[in-house]
Motif scaffolding. Sequence first.
Motif, mmCIF file in Angstrom:
data_model
loop_
_atom_site.group_PDB
_atom_site.id
_atom_site.type_symbol
_atom_site.label_atom_id
_atom_site.label_comp_id
_atom_site.label_asym_id
_atom_site.label_seq_id
_atom_site.Cartn_x
_atom_site.Cartn_y
_atom_site.Cartn_z
ATOM 1 N N TYR A 75 -16.736 -44.675 87.820
ATOM 2 C CA TYR A 75 -16.040 -43.393 87.752
ATOM 3 C C TYR A 75 -15.370 -43.039 89.074
ATOM 4 O O TYR A 75 -14.621 -42.076 89.146
ATOM 5 C CB TYR A 75 -17.007 -42.278 87.351
ATOM 6 N N GLY A 98 -12.774 -46.947 88.432
ATOM 7 C CA GLY A 98 -12.396 -45.557 88.242
ATOM 8 C C GLY A 98 -11.911 -44.932 89.536
ATOM 9 O O GLY A 98 -12.421 -45.240 90.617
ATOM 10 N N ASN A 132 -11.037 -38.598 85.281
ATOM 11 C CA ASN A 132 -11.991 -38.537 84.183
ATOM 12 C C ASN A 132 -12.144 -37.084 83.743
ATOM 13 O O ASN A 132 -12.709 -36.271 84.460
ATOM 14 C CB ASN A 132 -13.352 -39.105 84.599
ATOM 15 N N GLY A 163 -9.278 -41.330 82.019
ATOM 16 C CA GLY A 163 -10.537 -41.027 81.342
ATOM 17 C C GLY A 163 -10.574 -39.620 80.789
ATOM 18 O O GLY A 163 -11.521 -38.884 81.064
#
Length: 216
Positions: A75, A98, A132, A163
Amino acid sequence: MRVVIAVLLFIGAAHAALWSVLQDKQQAPDFTGILPSLSYTPFQPGHVVDRIVDPDRIRADLRKLATLTRAIRSYSATEGNELVPAIAAEFALKVTVGAWISKDEENNRRELAAAIDLARHNSNVIGIVVGNETVYRGDQKVEDLIELIKKVKSAVNVPVTTGEIWNIWRDFPELASNVDFIAACPTGKISPRARPSTRRFISTVCCARNFPANGS
């Protein structure tokens, strides 16, 4: 005053008990085999990010995960996550990197630079996830997130996505049109409109268009 507090505590406890009884409970499906992908971040006990991450701990984590999955998704590209791709390569794990995008523009620049660098220098990086649920948190406008995605896409040779939540096609078609892939179902096929059961089964973006189900 004590009576009021006691009544409030009783009501709160009764509400919690009722919620526990009436909530929709589902048994996790039994599974044997290898998952296409799992999410991973090198948290320490207590769900805390250790600023000085021990690579041996990451190595121990990924050694275990390599028995369960073909790939992992992070992430963030900093706070220890920058160590993940190189260590994952030791266990033949693919990595979707991420880049955590927030309201902090300086942190965003660090995240994007780190994600781009990881994709350029690690052959097992198969994609980058820019943000995200960034739009849903109100940290970025759709058009601003699109610009960040375009910036990353122009700098790397791997697929780039974001995301956000699963109904991105319905809610933000202009955002969806700027990403290379949305999500992968358990078969490894790309599924922009995955069924709810599929979404519960695999909770992460897990592979790019050129990454087959067998992880080869």
